[in-house]
Design an enzyme around this catalytic site. Structure first.
Site, PDB file in Angstrom:
ATOM      1  CG  ASN A   7      -1.865   1.119   1.300  1.00  0.00           C
ATOM      2  OD1 ASN A   7      -1.828   2.021   0.463  1.00  0.00           O
ATOM      3  ND2 ASN A   7      -2.734   1.101   2.290  1.00  0.00           N
ATOM      4  NE  ARG A  93      -6.321   1.198   0.049  1.00  0.00           N
ATOM      5  CZ  ARG A  93      -6.312   2.399   0.622  1.00  0.00           C
ATOM      6  NH1 ARG A  93      -5.209   2.916   1.101  1.00  0.00           N
ATOM      7  NH2 ARG A  93      -7.419   3.083   0.716  1.00  0.00           N
ATOM      8  CG  HIS A 183     -13.604   2.494   3.090  1.00  0.00           C
ATOM      9  ND1 HIS A 183     -14.427   3.404   3.723  1.00  0.00           N
ATOM     10  CD2 HIS A 183     -12.347   2.812   3.473  1.00  0.00           C
ATOM     11  CE1 HIS A 183     -13.696   4.218   4.466  1.00  0.00           C
ATOM     12  NE2 HIS A 183     -12.415   3.892   4.318  1.00  0.00           N
ATOM     13  N   GLY A 215     -11.642   7.021   8.518  1.00  0.00           N
ATOM     14  CA  GLY A 215     -12.503   7.281   7.351  1.00  0.00           C
ATOM     15  C   GLY A 215     -13.661   6.300   7.431  1.00  0.00           C
ATOM     16  NE  ARG A 244     -10.978  11.725   4.229  1.00  0.00           N
ATOM     17  CZ  ARG A 244     -10.900  10.406   4.136  1.00  0.00           C
ATOM     18  NH1 ARG A 244     -11.997   9.673   4.059  1.00  0.00           N
ATOM     19  NH2 ARG A 244      -9.732   9.810   4.084  1.00  0.00           N
ATOM     20  CG  ASP A 286      -8.505   8.034  18.672  1.00  0.00           C
ATOM     21  OD1 ASP A 286      -9.336   7.475  19.415  1.00  0.00           O
ATOM     22  OD2 ASP A 286      -7.530   7.454  18.180  1.00  0.00           O
ATOM     23  NE  ARG A 288      -8.625   4.406  20.465  1.00  0.00           N
ATOM     24  CZ  ARG A 288      -7.629   3.806  19.835  1.00  0.00           C
ATOM     25  NH1 ARG A 288      -7.183   2.657  20.258  1.00  0.00           N
ATOM     26  NH2 ARG A 288      -7.080   4.363  18.772  1.00  0.00           N
TER      27      ARG A 288
HETATM   28  P1  AMP Z   1      -9.350   2.708  11.613  1.00  0.00           P
HETATM   29  O1  AMP Z   1      -9.317   3.905  10.707  1.00  0.00           O
HETATM   30  O2  AMP Z   1     -10.176   1.581  11.082  1.00  0.00           O
HETATM   31  O3  AMP Z   1      -7.979   2.269  12.057  1.00  0.00           O
HETATM   32  O4  AMP Z   1     -10.119   3.179  12.958  1.00  0.00           O
HETATM   33  C1  AMP Z   1      -9.569   4.142  13.791  1.00  0.00           C
HETATM   34  C2  AMP Z   1     -10.635   4.635  14.743  1.00  0.00           C
HETATM   35  O5  AMP Z   1     -11.123   3.525  15.525  1.00  0.00           O
HETATM   36  C3  AMP Z   1     -10.125   5.665  15.731  1.00  0.00           C
HETATM   37  O6  AMP Z   1     -11.006   6.780  15.780  1.00  0.00           O
HETATM   38  C4  AMP Z   1     -10.178   4.919  17.042  1.00  0.00           C
HETATM   39  O7  AMP Z   1     -10.414   5.767  18.113  1.00  0.00           O
HETATM   40  C5  AMP Z   1     -11.348   4.001  16.836  1.00  0.00           C
HETATM   41  N1  AMP Z   1     -11.366   2.983  17.885  1.00  0.00           N
HETATM   42  C6  AMP Z   1     -10.430   2.072  18.193  1.00  0.00           C
HETATM   43  N2  AMP Z   1     -10.786   1.412  19.328  1.00  0.00           N
HETATM   44  C7  AMP Z   1     -11.956   1.936  19.752  1.00  0.00           C
HETATM   45  C8  AMP Z   1     -12.845   1.693  20.852  1.00  0.00           C
HETATM   46  N3  AMP Z   1     -12.569   0.780  21.765  1.00  0.00           N
HETATM   47  N4  AMP Z   1     -13.985   2.430  20.939  1.00  0.00           N
HETATM   48  C9  AMP Z   1     -14.276   3.365  20.021  1.00  0.00           C
HETATM   49  N5  AMP Z   1     -13.471   3.636  18.980  1.00  0.00           N
HETATM   50  C10 AMP Z   1     -12.342   2.938  18.828  1.00  0.00           C
END
Ligand code: AMP
Length: 400
Positions: A7, A93, A183, A215, A244, A286, A288
């Protein structure tokens, strides 16, 4: 069979070496700061092998980056294969395949030309993907089969009523302005896994796949085919995401540009990098961090998450209407796989559609699981996505 999955970005390159038949991951890693000062990360998945974490490796171009990957993979002490001959094919990718590609393809000179033609549709991403392909050819030779797997290809089955915008028709016919969706590799992978989990053929199922991460996009999949998706001409459309904006009234652009004295470049940068849940919360992109900030009393962080969940809920409703029903809703990617609160919030109120989740099952993490409540007419599934495995599977099929 071992497949190297690449990627490539403009100054970075992620890689995985895996066996698509067994699903075994042999090694993964990342080349960063290509063309700058070069940082190399290598994580062999075999016990006793040494990890390299952001070590200095000169990488003036992507070719040196690929060479560094090769050196690590075949290294006598810490490598995971004996020689480059044990790498049967490379899967790349590629972000945008335009209308030219509705499935993965073996890379030929003709395909390279068509990829060049797609550059105007993804000016930031496609050139990097092309550079990655050329770097593999330079280092591995032209005899190793290489395959392009497109983020857009899965959505090429959308009917015109779903992919056209309400613009003068020439924007489509002359300039290819339409919804493409992204995606696709993830949506295709989880749809296949959902069919396996439900013991049905994909052709019998109406699915709504929610890829919710930094995303996010939601896709309606009828009979194994994407029939609508929330991202559009670019990945800026649909849900409000990490940074975004997602869908908005185009009239807002002129209003804000005039008020703040911005040009279109600055405006688009705000829409891509300073909007979404980051923009609304003022806290973080994020999820979390947002959850923690809300617990600490930050209401705007809670509002940003509520906006996001509400957006997903509306898409589930509208895609069920578009397909005339739904058999299963799938949650995947960082938030979809881990965000139990998000899933509970999104599905609550959808009982009238037959969607109801089990609170205990909703707590289980890290595995494929049906979290539907007893007797729910529509299944709700959590399926960890695996885009690299999907790329490796497509690559193996074509390389054979
Ligand atoms: P990705 O782009 O698929 O890697 O997803 C990243 C997002 O997943 C970030 O905003 C993380 O905060 C969220 N994420 C990871 N673990 C958790 C969790 N336990 N609860 C809520 N969101 C999460």
């Amino acid at each position: 069979m071992n497949i190297l999955v690449i990627n490539a970005g403009s100054s970075s390159l992620k890689y995985q070496l895996l066996n698509p038949e067994s699903g075994e991951l042999l090694a993964k890693g990342l080349c960063e700061r290509i063309g700058i000062d070069g940082k190399f990360t290598y994580k062999p998945q075999i016990e006793g092998k040494e990890v390299l974490d952001a070590v200095d490796v000169a990488m003036p171009t992507h070719s040196e980056a690929i060479q560094a990957v090769m050196n690590a993979l075949v290294d006598e002490k810490n490598g995971v294969v004996a020689s480059m001959k044990e790498i049967d094919a490379v899967g790349h990718r590629v972000v945008h395949g335009g209308e030219a590609f509705n499935k993965s393809v073996l890379i030929t000179d003709e395909v390279m030309k068509a990829l060049e033609d797609c550059i105007p549709l993804a000016p930031l991403h496609n050139p990097a993907n092309i550079t990655g392909i050329n770097a593999c050819t330079a280092v591995m030779g032209a005899d190793v089969p290489q395959v392009a797997v497109f983020d857009t290809a899965f959505h090429q089955t959308m009917p015109a009523e779903a992919f056209l915008y309400g613009l003068p028709y020439e924007a489509y016919t002359d300039l290819m302005v339409r919804r493409y969706g992204f995606h696709g590799t993830s949506h295709k992978y989880v749809a296949g896994r959902a069919a396996a989990m439900l013991g049905k053929d994909a052709s019998e199922l109406k699915l709504i796949s929610c890829h919710l991460g930094n995303g996010s996009s939601v896709t309606a999949i009828d009979g194994g085919k994407s029939v609508d998706t929330s991202m559009g001409f670019t990945p800026l459309a649909g849900l409000p995401m990490g940074t975004r904006a997602g869908d908005l009234d185009a009239g807002i652009l002129e209003f804000l540009m005039n008020k703040y004295g911005m040009d279109i470049k600055e405006m688009v940068s705000i829409l891509n990098k300073k909007s979404g849940v980051q923009g609304v919360s003022g806290v973080s992109s994020d999820f979390r961090d947002l959850e923690n900030a809300f617990k600490d009393g930050n209401d705007r962080a809670g509002l940003a998450v509520d906006m996001f969940n509400y957006g997903v809920k509306k898409l589930i409703g509208s895609y069920a209407a578009a397909m005339g029903g739904v058999d299963a809703v799938i949650f995947t990617a960082g938030v979809g796989e881990n965000g139990g609160h998000n899933r509970a919030n999104i599905t609550s109120g959808l009982e009238f559609m037959g969607i109801k989740i089990d609170a205990e099952k909703n707590k289980i993490r890290g595995e494929e699981i049906d979290i539907s409540a007893e007797g729910a007419a529509v299944r709700t599934l959590v399926i960890p996505t695996n885009e690299e495995l999907m790329i490796a599977l497509d690559t193996a099929a074509l390389a054979k």
